[in-house]
Design an enzyme around this catalytic site. Structure first.
Site, PDB file in Angstrom:
ATOM      1  N   LYS A  43       0.851  -1.196   0.000  1.00 27.87           N
ATOM      2  CA  LYS A  43       0.000   0.000   0.000  1.00 27.87           C
ATOM      3  C   LYS A  43       0.886   1.246   0.000  1.00 27.87           C
ATOM      4  O   LYS A  43       2.092   1.155   0.263  1.00 27.87           O
ATOM      5  CB  LYS A  43      -0.929  -0.025   1.211  1.00 27.87           C
ATOM      6  CG  LYS A  43      -0.207  -0.012   2.542  1.00 27.87           C
ATOM      7  CD  LYS A  43      -1.132  -0.420   3.679  1.00 27.87           C
ATOM      8  CE  LYS A  43      -0.394  -0.422   4.999  1.00 27.87           C
ATOM      9  NZ  LYS A  43      -1.188  -0.995   6.089  1.00 27.87           N
ATOM     10  N   TYR A 264      17.624  29.076   9.546  1.00 24.43           N
ATOM     11  CA  TYR A 264      16.447  29.738  10.118  1.00 24.43           C
ATOM     12  C   TYR A 264      16.429  29.600  11.635  1.00 24.43           C
ATOM     13  O   TYR A 264      16.672  28.522  12.172  1.00 24.43           O
ATOM     14  CB  TYR A 264      15.159  29.131   9.565  1.00 24.43           C
ATOM     15  CG  TYR A 264      14.908  29.458   8.115  1.00 24.43           C
ATOM     16  CD1 TYR A 264      14.681  30.768   7.699  1.00 24.43           C
ATOM     17  CD2 TYR A 264      14.876  28.443   7.153  1.00 24.43           C
ATOM     18  CE1 TYR A 264      14.435  31.077   6.364  1.00 24.43           C
ATOM     19  CE2 TYR A 264      14.625  28.734   5.823  1.00 24.43           C
ATOM     20  CZ  TYR A 264      14.405  30.047   5.433  1.00 24.43           C
ATOM     21  OH  TYR A 264      14.162  30.331   4.126  1.00 24.43           O
TER      22      TYR A 264
END
Ligand SMILES: *Cc1c(COP(=O)(O)O)cnc(C)c1O
Length: 374
Positions: A43, A264
């Protein structure tokens, strides 16, 4: 060879799927459960590895288990003649016609699905295989014990070929409830006297609950060489191999002065003068933004004299880039190959440093990352 030597790929990040590792892992699972047939769970695009690569590496499986009819169609179109199981069965009655055409086996977990199947009239093909799902304590999908036997008899009367199925909530840990033992007790009581093959074990149960396998096992994560517990050490002795390697390159180097900040938020402050490597790979590639300072990145042997070295992440992961401490890799340079996860850096280790499990990271590999098979 530098990854960017592939002329179709400019940005150097690439996921390589090792089809030999698929074969090896499937073989290991067969050794662990020699009496059972195997549904290879593919899946979510084979947990991010691509259905194509999984099909190539897992051709000797007994069947593929998945969710989407489109994937079943793809397998048939590419010559798969073996069994296919739809793990959540029908999402609508309309799908039944295609399910029959594609010769899929079906999980049945709800009353509604029983009604849809009972309404199938004038069908004269091969009996359809049903995996009737018992909710033995996980409380996600399946019939409660009180309703299970009725559903079984109704589908049996309608001419379907039945199997018993349940799914374990805690096969990876002993002390949580419901335990595998409790769920097995519920399963055995509920199915008593109803002769049918069974499908029980996921990866964790295959490793740690050999008395709860069933005629068909359903390994997912182990096929990909990743730990069902989220901890790599738990599968080391079982000798599974990582199937996916996510590699990239150093695209720039910064020479920091003591006290400089990186990226950042300035999460990392250089404790001394040092070099950092800037890598083409960020959260838009599926690398977790939550990775803490210290998350391992492997820098290739060619540039580190020896076996390659682990260089920890320093500073916050950004959309397209991340930054590593190069103090342990004095020869690393622009173009040096790095592994973000794979055989050198277990994806479980990256996941642990990011507050998640390997399953999530491999499934979340971004569309923009090219996938090659070898
Ligand atoms: C995904 C899934 C599996 C595979 O689980 P792993 O932990 O990856 O082995 C097995 N059974 C069902 C019903 C599933 O949905």
């Amino acid at each position: 060879m530098s990854l960017s030597a592939n002329r179709f790929i400019s940005r150097p990040i690439v996921a390589t799927i090792h089809t030999d590792a698929f074969r090896h892992n499937l073989g290991r699972i067969r050794e662990l459960a020699p009496e059972s047939k195997i549904w290879s769970v593919v899946k979510a695009k084979a947990y991010g590895h691509s259905l194509e690569a999984a099909f190539k590496g897992l051709e000797s499986t007994d069947g593929f288990a998945l969710l989407d009819l489109a994937d079943a169609q793809w397998l048939r179109d590419h010559g798969w003649e073996g069994r296919i199981l739809l793990l959540e069965g029908l999402f609508s009655q309309q799908e039944l016609e295609r399910v029959i055409r594609l010769r899929c086996d079906l999980v049945v977990h709800s009353e509604k699905q029983v009604v849809w199947l009972e309404s199938l009239k004038n069908y004269s093909g091969h009996p359809i295989n049903i995996f009737l799902k018992l909710n033995s304590g996980m409380n996600r999908l399946g019939f409660r014990p009180a309703e299970y036997r009725t559903a079984f008899h109704r589908l049996h009367a309608a001419g379907y070929h039945l199997h018993h199925m349940t799914h374990f909530a805690n096969a990876d840990q002993v002390e949580r409830s419901p335990s595998v033992g409790e769920q097995m007790e519920c399963f055995n009581q509920t199915t008593e006297g109803l002769e049918a093959p069974s499908s029980l074990a996921n990866s964790a149960a295959i490793l740690w609950h050999r008395n709860a396998l069933g005629d068909w096992i359903r390994p997912g994560i182990l096929l990909y060489g990743v730990s069902p517990t989220g901890v790599h050490a738990d599968i080391v002795r079982s000798e599974f191999q990582a199937v996916m390697s996510l590699r990239s390159e150093i695209i720039d180097i910064q020479n920091l002065k003591k006290g400089d900040y990186v990226g950042y938020g300035g999460r990392y402050e250089a404790p001394e003068d040092m070099r950092i490597g800037v890598i083409a790979g960020g959260y838009a590639d599926g690398y977790p933004r939550h990775a803490e300072d210290g998350t391992p990145v492997w820098v290739d042997a060619a540039d580190t004299q020896g076996d390659g070295v682990i260089c920890p992440i320093v500073g916050r992961v950004s959309m397209d880039m991340l930054t590593i401490d190069l103090r342990e890799a004095p020869n690393a340079k622009i173009g040096s190959v790095v592994e973000l996860w794979g055989n050198e850096v277990p994806v479980d280790d990256v996941a642990q440093m990011s507050g998640t499990i390997g399953y999530e990271l491999i499934c979340a590999l971004a569309q923009r990352v090219p996938v090659l098979t070898d």
